[in-house]
Design an enzyme around this catalytic site. Structure first.
Site, short mmCIF file in Angstrom:
data_model
loop_
_atom_site.label_atom_id
_atom_site.label_comp_id
_atom_site.label_asym_id
_atom_site.label_seq_id
_atom_site.Cartn_x
_atom_site.Cartn_y
_atom_site.Cartn_z
N ILE A 187 94.43 25.37 58.51
CA ILE A 187 94.44 26.20 57.31
C ILE A 187 93.24 27.14 57.33
O ILE A 187 92.18 26.81 57.86
CB ILE A 187 94.45 25.32 56.03
CG1 ILE A 187 94.61 26.18 54.76
CG2 ILE A 187 93.25 24.42 55.94
CD1 ILE A 187 94.90 25.37 53.49
N CYS A 188 93.44 28.33 56.77
CA CYS A 188 92.36 29.30 56.59
C CYS A 188 91.70 29.65 57.92
O CYS A 188 92.37 30.00 58.88
CB CYS A 188 91.36 28.75 55.57
SG CYS A 188 90.10 29.92 55.03
N GLY A 189 90.39 29.54 58.01
CA GLY A 189 89.67 29.93 59.21
C GLY A 189 90.05 29.18 60.45
O GLY A 189 89.90 29.69 61.57
N THR A 245 92.97 28.71 61.44
CA THR A 245 94.02 29.47 62.11
C THR A 245 93.42 30.50 63.04
O THR A 245 94.01 30.81 64.09
CB THR A 245 94.96 30.15 61.10
OG1 THR A 245 94.22 31.11 60.33
CG2 THR A 245 95.61 29.14 60.18
#
Length: 205
Positions: free
Chosen positions: A108-110, A112
């Site tokens: 999730i988020c960073g 990725t």
């Protein structure tokens, strides 16, 4: 034996992004197999880390001790460090090992962005905060597989952007087959949409 879900922990991790997933996996309410999951934290080392919200966490084990053979899932939360260099690259390489072994990875988020740099998104459907964010990552060639959705499940890979912790959890539960379909739908409607009508479904599950 309980199934082990490993959550990566590192300095600046975004506390809010994985709480729904880990809490509801561990809690067991409405599960097909109540009490089936245990959460184990994994750091680069076993030295304590401090989250973005200031929580001090001592990892249960170091990354070099982690094997997909011992895991049901690897969760990679966002963190400022994903955008600050290559310090967390070993976690992306471990994600490659998990995916090659057929063990799911949820980012999730960073996180990725870390997978994008590792080339793990090029041939899988995925999402993030924005496609432009991933296009700024060196080595990313997966824009054609980017989906503008709250969360995406493609085989063994789950991805989501920073504003979608509930949808992220939903796709984790879907991949692990934690809830019956009608229970998963009600869980998301309650926690993701504040739909009070879903509560009755959960109470009778």
């Amino acid at each position: 034996m309980k199934k082990i879900v490993h959550q990566a922990v590192y300095d600046t991790l975004a506390d809010w992004e994985t709480g729904h997933a880990t809490a509801h996996l561990r809690n067991g309410s409405w599960h097909r197999e109540p009490g089936a999951y245990e959460i184990v934290t994994v750091g680069l080392t076993t030295d304590p880390v401090v989250s973005m919200g200031g929580l001090r966490i001592t990892p249960d084990l170091a990354l070099d001790q982690l094997s997909p053979d011992d895991s049901a899932l690897l969760i990679l939360p966002g963190a400022e460090l994903w955008d600050g260099g290559h310090e967390l690259a070993p976690f992306a390489r471990k994600a490659r090992e998990f995916l090659a072994a057929g063990v799911p990875v949820a980012a999730i988020c960073g996180a990725t962005a870390g997978l994008a740099k590792e080339g793990l998104l090029d041939d899988r459907d995925h999402t993030s905060g924005a496609v432009q964010y991933l296009e700024a990552q060196e080595g990313y060639a997966g824009a054609k597989r980017y989906l503008d959705q709250d969360a995406v499940l493609d085989g063994d890979l789950i991805t989501a952007g920073p504003t979608e912790p509930v949808a992220f959890a939903r796709e984790i539960f879907r991949r692990l087959d934690v809830y019956r379909p009608e229970v998963l739908d009600a869980w998301f409607r309650l926690f993701g949409r504040s739909d009070a009508s879903a509560f009755e479904v959960l109470m009778t599950a």
